[in-house]
Design a protein around this motif. Sequence first.
Motif, short mmCIF file in Angstrom:
data_model
loop_
_atom_site.label_atom_id
_atom_site.label_comp_id
_atom_site.label_asym_id
_atom_site.label_seq_id
_atom_site.Cartn_x
_atom_site.Cartn_y
_atom_site.Cartn_z
N THR A 4 -18.15 -78.87 0.88
CA THR A 4 -18.33 -79.86 -0.18
C THR A 4 -17.19 -79.86 -1.18
OG1 THR A 4 -20.73 -79.63 0.04
CG2 THR A 4 -19.91 -80.67 -1.97
N THR A 5 -16.74 -78.67 -1.58
CA THR A 5 -15.66 -78.58 -2.56
C THR A 5 -14.38 -79.23 -2.04
OG1 THR A 5 -16.58 -76.52 -3.43
CG2 THR A 5 -14.27 -77.01 -3.97
N ARG A 6 -14.04 -78.92 -0.79
CA ARG A 6 -12.83 -79.49 -0.20
C ARG A 6 -12.95 -81.01 -0.08
NH1 ARG A 6 -8.47 -77.68 2.84
NH2 ARG A 6 -7.62 -79.25 4.28
N LEU A 7 -14.16 -81.49 0.28
CA LEU A 7 -14.38 -82.93 0.40
C LEU A 7 -14.20 -83.63 -0.94
CD1 LEU A 7 -15.25 -85.39 2.03
CD2 LEU A 7 -17.64 -84.78 1.56
N ILE A 8 -14.73 -83.04 -2.00
CA ILE A 8 -14.59 -83.64 -3.34
C ILE A 8 -13.13 -83.68 -3.76
CG2 ILE A 8 -15.10 -83.30 -5.79
CD1 ILE A 8 -17.81 -82.13 -4.93
N LEU A 9 -12.40 -82.59 -3.53
CA LEU A 9 -11.00 -82.53 -3.91
C LEU A 9 -10.17 -83.53 -3.10
CD1 LEU A 9 -10.47 -78.65 -4.25
CD2 LEU A 9 -10.49 -80.34 -6.09
N LEU A 10 -10.44 -83.61 -1.80
CA LEU A 10 -9.69 -84.55 -0.96
C LEU A 10 -9.96 -85.99 -1.37
CD1 LEU A 10 -7.97 -85.24 1.53
CD2 LEU A 10 -10.05 -85.12 2.90
N THR A 11 -11.24 -86.31 -1.58
CA THR A 11 -11.61 -87.67 -1.96
C THR A 11 -10.98 -88.06 -3.29
OG1 THR A 11 -13.72 -87.43 -0.79
CG2 THR A 11 -13.54 -89.23 -2.38
N THR A 12 -11.04 -87.15 -4.26
CA THR A 12 -10.45 -87.41 -5.57
C THR A 12 -8.94 -87.63 -5.46
OG1 THR A 12 -12.13 -86.02 -6.62
CG2 THR A 12 -10.15 -86.52 -7.92
N THR A 13 -8.30 -86.84 -4.62
CA THR A 13 -6.85 -86.92 -4.46
C THR A 13 -6.42 -88.25 -3.87
OG1 THR A 13 -6.64 -84.52 -4.21
CG2 THR A 13 -4.84 -85.87 -3.35
N VAL A 14 -7.02 -88.63 -2.75
CA VAL A 14 -6.56 -89.84 -2.06
C VAL A 14 -6.96 -91.10 -2.83
CG1 VAL A 14 -6.52 -88.74 0.20
CG2 VAL A 14 -8.58 -89.91 -0.54
N ILE A 15 -8.11 -91.08 -3.51
CA ILE A 15 -8.49 -92.25 -4.31
C ILE A 15 -7.59 -92.37 -5.54
CG2 ILE A 15 -10.30 -93.23 -5.77
CD1 ILE A 15 -12.33 -92.35 -3.71
N ALA A 16 -7.18 -91.23 -6.11
CA ALA A 16 -6.23 -91.27 -7.23
C ALA A 16 -4.93 -91.93 -6.81
CB ALA A 16 -5.97 -89.85 -7.75
N ALA A 17 -4.51 -91.67 -5.57
CA ALA A 17 -3.29 -92.30 -5.06
C ALA A 17 -3.46 -93.81 -4.98
CB ALA A 17 -2.95 -91.73 -3.68
N ALA A 18 -4.61 -94.27 -4.46
CA ALA A 18 -4.88 -95.71 -4.36
C ALA A 18 -4.98 -96.36 -5.73
CB ALA A 18 -6.17 -95.94 -3.57
N VAL A 19 -5.62 -95.68 -6.68
CA VAL A 19 -5.78 -96.23 -8.03
C VAL A 19 -4.43 -96.37 -8.72
CG1 VAL A 19 -6.73 -95.78 -10.33
CG2 VAL A 19 -8.16 -95.46 -8.31
N MET A 20 -3.55 -95.37 -8.53
CA MET A 20 -2.20 -95.48 -9.10
C MET A 20 -1.51 -96.75 -8.63
SD MET A 20 -0.02 -91.94 -9.29
CE MET A 20 0.16 -91.87 -7.53
N GLU A 21 -1.61 -97.01 -7.32
CA GLU A 21 -0.97 -98.18 -6.75
C GLU A 21 -1.55 -99.47 -7.32
OE1 GLU A 21 0.11 -101.45 -4.41
OE2 GLU A 21 -1.95 -100.72 -4.35
N LEU A 22 -2.87 -99.52 -7.43
CA LEU A 22 -3.53 -100.73 -7.90
C LEU A 22 -3.29 -100.98 -9.39
CD1 LEU A 22 -6.85 -100.35 -5.91
CD2 LEU A 22 -5.23 -102.23 -5.67
N ILE A 23 -3.28 -99.92 -10.18
CA ILE A 23 -3.00 -100.07 -11.60
C ILE A 23 -1.62 -100.65 -11.82
CG2 ILE A 23 -2.50 -98.76 -13.71
CD1 ILE A 23 -4.88 -97.00 -13.11
#
Length: 516
Positions: free
Chosen positions: A3-22
């Motif tokens: 679970t911890t790794r999944l949360i960290l991975l999800t947060t990381t890759v979504i942060a990348a997408a949000v940077m692009e969209l912002i």
Amino acid sequence: MNTTRLILLTTTVIAAAVMELIDISIVNVALSQMSGNLGATLEDTSWVITSYAIANVIVIPLTGFLAALIGRRNYFIGSIALFTLASLMCGLSTNIWMLVAFRFIQGIGGGALLSTSQVIVFESFPVNKRSVASAIFGIGVFTGPTIGPTLGGYILEITDWNWIFLVNVPIGLIVLLGSFLLVEEPKQRQAIKKVDYLGLLLLILGIGALQIVLERGEQEDWFDTNYIIYLTGVAIMGIIGFVWWELRISQPIVNLRVLRSPTLAVASILTFVTGVGLFTSVFLTPVFAQRLLGFPALDTGLLLLPGALIAIVALIMTARLLQAGVPIPFIIVMGFLLFMTFSWKMGHLGPDVGKGDFYIPLIFRGVGLALLTVPLTALAVSGLSATEIPQGAAFNNMMRQLGGSFGISGVNTYLANRIAQHRTDLVTNLTSNDAETTQWLTSVGHRFVAKGATELDAVRQSYQLLDQSVTRQASVLSYLDAYLAVGLLFALAMPLILLVLNKAPAKNIVVSLSDH
């Protein structure tokens, strides 16, 4: 995956997408300051937006091919590194064309982040939780363009325009490190035996020229400008040639054959319309509130906040509805109806508009788009095989971006035409024989005289004030018309849902995604 790794991975890759969209919309509020600091015209400075959009829309459909060519992990990490480095160089730019060049490179890096992040999130979640993954990813897709202008305005209040780009550097480095440690190469990887160079060239020419026409057409009076005419021809020939060539060869750079899936074809059109609604509403609302109603920048940004927060809750609820077996077409219809309600309410605002008049319509907007983000993403890939999902997701994301480009371009042209028409209609009623007009001019003239103006100056100033009032009223009416026009587009597109009414029940989404 724990679970911890999944949360960290999800947060990381979504942060990348949000940077692009912002970064699609964050620079909109800084053009005037950039123009002044870099000694450039506002027209030249607008290429900062155009160059990013061109690079973005070219790279997005290539993400599946490039990920297969060099490996998805390498492509994703390399794209983050390129985006971060280009952001640094944008912030350090000393002239406008240096900034435009690095902004284009930033768009190349950013174009990969949206679709690749989406596939990584889907893959990482267990099969029975992938609708939740769609909702979590949808939060980034929805909030990125919405908070861009607000974040940009806040940065400008406390520092200079350079930090609109420099703020990406520490975030990008953190995302880069997280991706290096957490992102893994998929077990199944499509082999690329031959690079489709002609397809790549035709895509760059066709989509690149189209994006320039859409971004610059209204400012250049469309076909009254030679280079717009030439680029329109290049766009038409490039896109037609690209489609013909990609359907002809066995290993195309973009697999257009995935559009044989009726669910992807319909979802792409509806996603295009949703992109129109998402980006035009983010464009229209701040401009309407600031330039015509005189709201401060911070207050304007805060107008969108309640709707965005409630939309996040709606995204999670949408995932629950999908898990509960609620049919995707039903959720999409609800989303369209709510957005149309937003358009209707905004199109019928009264003359004395206050901040409180925006909140309820913008909540309808937020919830409506939230109900569309997850189901349309799921619908797009529901009829595809495992190897086709990256191409389908990339194509669907490209349609959202193109919808935004077409929408903003169309709205700008529509506003210019409607302002001229409303101004003509208003002026025809302002004659020397009209008692109210004469009385207003006399009253205002007396006030100018009382402040020390001569009789002649008072008359001139009164007419100037009347002209400004007419222009403002014509502009307000035109913006209200624009909201209604976007709502009409949603109404016209909604019957397309009937084509997939029995093809994509929510329970099938888990099955289709589990193949990937």
